[in-house]
Scaffold this motif. Structure first.
Motif, short mmCIF file in Angstrom:
data_model
loop_
_atom_site.label_atom_id
_atom_site.label_comp_id
_atom_site.label_asym_id
_atom_site.label_seq_id
_atom_site.Cartn_x
_atom_site.Cartn_y
_atom_site.Cartn_z
N GLN A 128 0.83 -1.21 0.00
CA GLN A 128 0.00 0.00 0.00
C GLN A 128 0.86 1.26 0.00
O GLN A 128 0.38 2.35 -0.28
CB GLN A 128 -0.95 0.01 1.21
N ARG A 129 2.16 1.09 0.28
CA ARG A 129 3.06 2.24 0.45
C ARG A 129 3.76 2.55 -0.88
O ARG A 129 4.45 1.69 -1.44
CB ARG A 129 4.10 1.80 1.49
N GLU A 130 3.62 3.78 -1.37
CA GLU A 130 4.35 4.23 -2.57
C GLU A 130 4.52 3.11 -3.60
O GLU A 130 5.63 2.70 -3.93
CB GLU A 130 5.74 4.76 -2.18
N ILE A 166 19.98 -5.72 1.24
CA ILE A 166 19.09 -5.73 0.08
C ILE A 166 18.13 -4.54 0.13
O ILE A 166 17.79 -4.05 1.22
CB ILE A 166 18.26 -7.04 -0.01
N HIS A 167 17.69 -4.13 -1.05
CA HIS A 167 16.65 -3.11 -1.18
C HIS A 167 15.76 -3.45 -2.36
O HIS A 167 16.26 -3.96 -3.38
CB HIS A 167 17.26 -1.72 -1.42
N LEU A 168 14.50 -3.14 -2.23
CA LEU A 168 13.58 -3.33 -3.35
C LEU A 168 13.90 -2.36 -4.48
O LEU A 168 13.97 -2.73 -5.66
CB LEU A 168 12.13 -3.08 -2.88
N ALA A 180 19.54 5.35 -7.72
CA ALA A 180 18.82 6.09 -8.76
C ALA A 180 17.77 7.02 -8.15
O ALA A 180 16.98 7.61 -8.87
CB ALA A 180 18.16 5.12 -9.73
N ARG A 181 17.79 7.15 -6.82
CA ARG A 181 16.76 7.94 -6.14
C ARG A 181 17.37 9.22 -5.54
O ARG A 181 18.40 9.69 -6.01
CB ARG A 181 16.06 7.05 -5.10
N GLU A 182 16.74 9.79 -4.52
CA GLU A 182 17.23 11.04 -3.93
C GLU A 182 18.67 10.86 -3.41
O GLU A 182 19.03 9.78 -2.98
CB GLU A 182 16.34 11.47 -2.75
C1 DQA Z 1 14.31 0.66 0.81
C2 DQA Z 1 15.00 1.95 0.33
C3 DQA Z 1 15.14 2.95 1.47
O1 DQA Z 1 15.76 4.15 1.01
C4 DQA Z 1 13.77 3.32 2.03
O2 DQA Z 1 13.90 4.18 3.15
C5 DQA Z 1 12.94 2.12 2.35
C6 DQA Z 1 12.97 0.95 1.47
C7 DQA Z 1 14.06 -0.34 -0.35
O3 DQA Z 1 13.85 -1.52 -0.06
O4 DQA Z 1 14.05 0.06 -1.52
O5 DQA Z 1 12.15 2.14 3.29
O6 DQA Z 1 15.17 0.02 1.75
#
Ligand code: DQA
Length: 153
Positions: free
Chosen positions: A16-18, A98-100, A105-107
């Motif tokens: 549901q988040r972003e 890990i990150h989704l 490529a973000r802020e």
């Molecule tokens: C995140 C990336 C982080 O910058 C952000 O604060 C998250 C999710 C990701 O999985 O892409 O909460 O860790």
């Protein structure tokens, strides 16, 4: 072999988040994908989420005896938490960050990870697949560590 997945703040809101950034999969959906991949690899996985930095620090610190490796998505704490970085360093388990999303490529404030330098490596930008790739990497690292210690995994 047992691997611990640690999920940081707001990842309980996935689905549901972003959704344009993080997609529609919930953390429960991702957990099921990881469990399926873990079965195929013949390893056990525990999966936790907390919005609290101290809880995450406690779980990392307690992981040493039970787990062969850690896979962590520290979420926003990636960019701020010296305590989580120090906990990963202290426990000295093979750890994969890990990150989704592709944080590079973000802020600008997301480009820096305090924890990645004390992890074996970082996987980001593949959505839920980052979790499965993280598991693959963690299993390979844990096997290599067991082999060099002369133990069976
Ligand atoms: C995140 C990336 C982080 O910058 C952000 O604060 C998250 C999710 C990701 O999985 O892409 O909460 O860790």
């Amino acid at each position: 072999m047992r691997i611990l997945f640690i999920n940081g703040p707001n990842l309980n809101l996935l689905g549901q988040r972003e959704t344009a950034v993080y997609g529609r999969a919930t953390l429960a959906d991702i957990r099921r994908r990881v469990a399926r991949r873990a079965r195929a690899l013949g390893v056990q996985v525990d999966f936790i989420q907390s919005n609290h930095e101290g809880v995450i620090v406690d779980r990392i610190g307690a992981a040493r005896k039970r787990y062969a490796a850690l896979v962590i998505n520290p979420a926003a704490y990636t960019h701020t938490s010296v305590a989580i970085r120090d906990a990963i360093s202290a426990v000295a388990l093979p750890t994969v960050e890990i990150h989704l999303s592709n944080i590079h490529a973000r802020e600008d404030f997301r480009h820096r990870s305090l924890s990645a330098p004390v992890c074996a490596g970082q996987i980001c930008g593949f959505g839920p697949l980052s979790y499965e790739l993280g598991l693959e990497a963690a299993v390979a690292l844990a096997k290599a560590a067991a082999k060099s210690a002369g133990k069976r995994p």
